[in-house]
Design a protein around this motif. Structure first.
Motif, PDB file in Angstrom:
ATOM      1  N   UNK A  79     -23.649   7.732  16.291  1.00 56.61           N
ATOM      2  CA  UNK A  79     -22.543   7.270  17.119  1.00 56.61           C
ATOM      3  C   UNK A  79     -22.760   5.825  17.524  1.00 56.61           C
ATOM      4  N   UNK A  80     -23.980   5.481  17.889  1.00 56.49           N
ATOM      5  CA  UNK A  80     -24.297   4.090  18.218  1.00 56.49           C
ATOM      6  C   UNK A  80     -24.091   3.188  17.009  1.00 56.49           C
ATOM      7  N   UNK A  81     -24.482   3.656  15.836  1.00 54.73           N
ATOM      8  CA  UNK A  81     -24.261   2.891  14.606  1.00 54.73           C
ATOM      9  C   UNK A  81     -22.765   2.664  14.380  1.00 54.73           C
ATOM     10  N   UNK A  82     -21.967   3.667  14.664  1.00 55.49           N
ATOM     11  CA  UNK A  82     -20.519   3.554  14.503  1.00 55.49           C
ATOM     12  C   UNK A  82     -19.949   2.536  15.481  1.00 55.49           C
ATOM     13  N   UNK A  83     -20.384   2.603  16.722  1.00 62.04           N
ATOM     14  CA  UNK A  83     -19.947   1.635  17.736  1.00 62.04           C
ATOM     15  C   UNK A  83     -20.301   0.214  17.308  1.00 62.04           C
ATOM     16  N   UNK A  84     -21.535   0.022  16.881  1.00 60.52           N
ATOM     17  CA  UNK A  84     -22.025  -1.284  16.445  1.00 60.52           C
ATOM     18  C   UNK A  84     -21.180  -1.832  15.296  1.00 60.52           C
ATOM     19  N   UNK A  85     -20.971  -1.019  14.285  1.00 62.59           N
ATOM     20  CA  UNK A  85     -20.226  -1.459  13.105  1.00 62.59           C
ATOM     21  C   UNK A  85     -18.764  -1.726  13.428  1.00 62.59           C
ATOM     22  N   UNK A  86     -18.176  -0.861  14.238  1.00 61.98           N
ATOM     23  CA  UNK A  86     -16.769  -1.035  14.612  1.00 61.98           C
ATOM     24  C   UNK A  86     -16.554  -2.337  15.374  1.00 61.98           C
ATOM     25  N   UNK A  87     -17.435  -2.627  16.331  1.00 60.20           N
ATOM     26  CA  UNK A  87     -17.283  -3.844  17.134  1.00 60.20           C
ATOM     27  C   UNK A  87     -17.434  -5.102  16.286  1.00 60.20           C
ATOM     28  N   UNK A  88     -18.400  -5.113  15.386  1.00 62.39           N
ATOM     29  CA  UNK A  88     -18.557  -6.268  14.503  1.00 62.39           C
ATOM     30  C   UNK A  88     -17.340  -6.422  13.605  1.00 62.39           C
ATOM     31  N   UNK A  89     -16.853  -5.314  13.075  1.00 61.70           N
ATOM     32  CA  UNK A  89     -15.747  -5.363  12.118  1.00 61.70           C
ATOM     33  C   UNK A  89     -14.434  -5.719  12.774  1.00 61.70           C
ATOM     34  N   UNK A  90     -14.320  -5.488  14.072  1.00 58.90           N
ATOM     35  CA  UNK A  90     -13.118  -5.901  14.785  1.00 58.90           C
ATOM     36  C   UNK A  90     -12.945  -7.419  14.689  1.00 58.90           C
ATOM     37  N   UNK A 257     -16.230   4.030   7.162  1.00 57.03           N
ATOM     38  CA  UNK A 257     -15.150   4.447   8.059  1.00 57.03           C
ATOM     39  C   UNK A 257     -15.148   3.609   9.327  1.00 57.03           C
ATOM     40  N   UNK A 258     -16.337   3.265   9.823  1.00 61.12           N
ATOM     41  CA  UNK A 258     -16.426   2.436  11.030  1.00 61.12           C
ATOM     42  C   UNK A 258     -15.932   1.021  10.771  1.00 61.12           C
ATOM     43  N   UNK A 259     -16.228   0.473   9.577  1.00 62.44           N
ATOM     44  CA  UNK A 259     -15.692  -0.841   9.222  1.00 62.44           C
ATOM     45  C   UNK A 259     -14.165  -0.781   9.199  1.00 62.44           C
ATOM     46  N   UNK A 260     -13.626   0.236   8.557  1.00 61.10           N
ATOM     47  CA  UNK A 260     -12.165   0.396   8.496  1.00 61.10           C
ATOM     48  C   UNK A 260     -11.576   0.516   9.889  1.00 61.10           C
ATOM     49  N   UNK A 261     -12.267   1.230  10.769  1.00 63.19           N
ATOM     50  CA  UNK A 261     -11.774   1.411  12.130  1.00 63.19           C
ATOM     51  C   UNK A 261     -11.696   0.078  12.873  1.00 63.19           C
ATOM     52  N   UNK A 262     -12.697  -0.786  12.669  1.00 67.54           N
ATOM     53  CA  UNK A 262     -12.657  -2.100  13.292  1.00 67.54           C
ATOM     54  C   UNK A 262     -11.493  -2.937  12.805  1.00 67.54           C
ATOM     55  N   UNK A 263     -11.250  -2.938  11.487  1.00 72.04           N
ATOM     56  CA  UNK A 263     -10.109  -3.678  10.929  1.00 72.04           C
ATOM     57  C   UNK A 263      -8.800  -3.100  11.453  1.00 72.04           C
ATOM     58  N   UNK A 264      -8.746  -1.792  11.553  1.00 72.61           N
ATOM     59  CA  UNK A 264      -7.533  -1.112  12.012  1.00 72.61           C
ATOM     60  C   UNK A 264      -7.203  -1.498  13.455  1.00 72.61           C
ATOM     61  N   UNK A 265      -8.210  -1.530  14.317  1.00 69.83           N
ATOM     62  CA  UNK A 265      -7.985  -1.926  15.704  1.00 69.83           C
ATOM     63  C   UNK A 265      -7.535  -3.376  15.794  1.00 69.83           C
ATOM     64  N   UNK A 266      -8.169  -4.244  15.001  1.00 69.08           N
ATOM     65  CA  UNK A 266      -7.779  -5.654  14.996  1.00 69.08           C
ATOM     66  C   UNK A 266      -6.353  -5.823  14.479  1.00 69.08           C
ATOM     67  N   UNK A 267      -5.981  -5.045  13.491  1.00 71.44           N
ATOM     68  CA  UNK A 267      -4.631  -5.096  12.948  1.00 71.44           C
ATOM     69  C   UNK A 267      -3.605  -4.695  14.009  1.00 71.44           C
ATOM     70  N   UNK A 268      -3.895  -3.619  14.719  1.00 70.90           N
ATOM     71  CA  UNK A 268      -2.977  -3.189  15.774  1.00 70.90           C
ATOM     72  C   UNK A 268      -2.777  -4.297  16.805  1.00 70.90           C
ATOM     73  N   UNK A 269      -3.862  -4.915  17.221  1.00 70.12           N
ATOM     74  CA  UNK A 269      -3.762  -5.954  18.242  1.00 70.12           C
ATOM     75  C   UNK A 269      -2.979  -7.166  17.736  1.00 70.12           C
ATOM     76  N   UNK A 270      -3.245  -7.556  16.497  1.00 67.94           N
ATOM     77  CA  UNK A 270      -2.550  -8.715  15.933  1.00 67.94           C
ATOM     78  C   UNK A 270      -1.051  -8.451  15.805  1.00 67.94           C
ATOM     79  N   UNK A 296      -0.545   5.203  16.008  1.00 67.94           N
ATOM     80  CA  UNK A 296      -0.904   6.582  15.655  1.00 67.94           C
ATOM     81  C   UNK A 296      -2.053   6.604  14.656  1.00 67.94           C
ATOM     82  N   UNK A 297      -1.980   5.744  13.641  1.00 71.43           N
ATOM     83  CA  UNK A 297      -3.045   5.673  12.644  1.00 71.43           C
ATOM     84  C   UNK A 297      -4.384   5.338  13.284  1.00 71.43           C
ATOM     85  N   UNK A 298      -4.352   4.410  14.222  1.00 66.03           N
ATOM     86  CA  UNK A 298      -5.586   4.035  14.923  1.00 66.03           C
ATOM     87  C   UNK A 298      -6.112   5.195  15.748  1.00 66.03           C
ATOM     88  N   UNK A 299      -5.228   5.849  16.467  1.00 65.43           N
ATOM     89  CA  UNK A 299      -5.638   6.955  17.331  1.00 65.43           C
ATOM     90  C   UNK A 299      -6.277   8.086  16.511  1.00 65.43           C
TER      91      UNK A 299
END
Length: 420
Positions: A79-90, A257-270, A296-299
């Motif tokens: 889970x920590x690895x996922x958090x780390x990767x998601x934040x960087x990928x954002x 999946x965590x990398x994709x999640x970071x891009x997905x969150x950044x996409x939503x915000x943009x 919805x996709x992000x959630x």
């Protein structure tokens, strides 16, 4: 209602108090904004390998996020690895991919390494002095590991390795390559080895531009009669397929999946910022539908990815969850970035907006650790013949209930639009 970017940056918007990964998330978030974000224009324009940033992140101990404390690692779990990767990928999917690629490189040592191999390599990886890679894929075999053509021939107490590996994450900055080659016939005819980058006969093809993930190297490793001692063999002779599959299932799929999640969150915000700043466009029902769909996709992706990570940390059977998480996150980010490009119109083609970068980066997340078609194939196998194959998540379970029982799926992540 605040968008994800405002929740991400606003004072008091940090993760909930019960999130055991709050400090890690805040540290990575701050690093990404202060150190990585200013480098993105250069990374995009030059398309060279950003080894300085990767080295700095490695020295912060992040490559050792899953390495046991006894070997100098963070011992923080998936889970920590996922958090780390998601934040960087954002902020930069390239840098998220770089960290996850070397975290993936620790898997074979952790799962199959001898006590001596772990003592030798894991502390060096944990302190950032050695970046590992995993080199399995070949041009003619793709995701079908059994079609591996690279060979390993025994010569007394040594092995002679010959072949070519492609799409090796961190290829040009990795110092220790985990290589799978053919040493015999059939499914038990593959064996894994650790190969130092400076060994005689180890060569790299020149770095060539890719469609996305600029700044990250995923290139070709050439083995020209490379001699390695038998002490560098990972697992038993014939364990190569297991080494490759366990790394891919337990680390690779969740990492991507965590990398994709970071891009997905950044996409939503943009997309949200872009539409909000254009009241006339914002009134269009088709545009509002796109914004809602991306939310919805992000959630759904966040729930799938963080739940899979949590189950893995708890030592629960979750091979299918890991496959489904990668499938969901990859399909979601491809759909969301496509909607984002449509919403931006011609402005989406401009390099001074990040939307086109998100789109290009998203296409680079599907192939590694098995395309979406492969995930569906494996999930079908599990459904049609339950129990036919042992689950890697059971074989290598390392329960950590002390760290994850209070962590609900997705807690501490950027809040979805429906969360005030």
């Amino acid at each position: 209602m605040p968008d994800l970017q405002e929740l991400h940056a606003a004072p008091g918007a940090e993760a909930p108090e019960h999130d055991p990964h709050q400090d890690l998330r805040a540290t990575v978030r701050a690093f990404a904004q202060s150190e990585i974000a200013p480098r993105i224009p250069h990374m995009e324009a030059a398309d060279t390998i950003e080894d300085g940033l990767v080295t700095e992140m490695a020295r912060m101990g992040w490559i050792g996020v899953t390495i046991p404390a006894g070997h100098g690692g963070m011992d923080a779990g998936h889970t920590a690895k996922t958090v780390l990767t998601e934040e960087l990928s954002y902020v930069s999917a390239a840098m998220g991919a770089a960290v996850q690629a070397s975290v993936l490189g620790t898997a074979m040592i952790d799962h199959f390494g001898t006590a001596e191999q772990k003592r030798t390599w894991l502390p060096a990886i944990a302190d950032g002095s050695v970046l590992p890679t995993i080199a399995v894929t070949e041009e003619d075999s793709g995701g079908h590991v059994l079609s591996t053509a690279s060979t390993g021939r025994r010569s007394k107490r040594h092995w002679v390795l010959t072949g070519r590996k492609v799409y090796v994450g961190n290829s040009h900055i990795g110092r220790l390559h985990g290589v799978v080659v053919r040493t015999g016939e059939g499914a038990r005819g593959l064996t894994a080895f650790l190969v130092e980058a400076d060994r005689d006969g180890v060569h790299l093809a020149p770095h060539t531009p890719r469609i996305g993930l600029r700044g990250f190297s995923f290139g070709e490793l050439l083995l020209d009669s490379v001699r390695v001692p038998d002490s560098h063999r990972i697992g038993e002779v014939g364990d190569g397929l297991d080494v490759a599959y366990s790394s891919s299932v337990l680390y690779g799929r969740l990492n991507l999946a965590a990398v994709a999640l970071g891009i997905l969150a950044a996409t939503h915000d943009q997309v949200t910022r872009y539409v909000r700043g254009r009241p006339r466009i914002a009134r269009e029902s088709v545009v509002r539908g796109r914004v809602g769909e991306i939310g919805v996709l992000l959630h759904l992706s966040r729930l799938a990815v963080h739940d899979a990570a949590r189950r893995l940390d708890l030592g629960l059977p979750c091979d299918a969850d890991l496959m489904a998480a990668k499938y969901q996150a990859v399909q979601a980010v491809l759909r969301a970035t496509g909607l984002g490009m449509k919403t931006h119109g011609a402005a989406g083609l401009l390099a001074d907006l990040p939307m086109e970068r998100y789109r290009r980066d998203a296409h680079c997340i599907d192939p590694p650790a098995g395309t979406s078609d492969i995930q569906l194939h494996r999930l079908a196998e599990m459904a049609l013949a339950p129990g036919a194959r042992p689950q890697w998540s059971v074989r290598f379970a390392r329960p950590r209930p002390d760290r994850t029982l209070t962590q609900q799926p997705g807690s501490g992540a950027r809040q979805c639009p429906s969360h005030p």
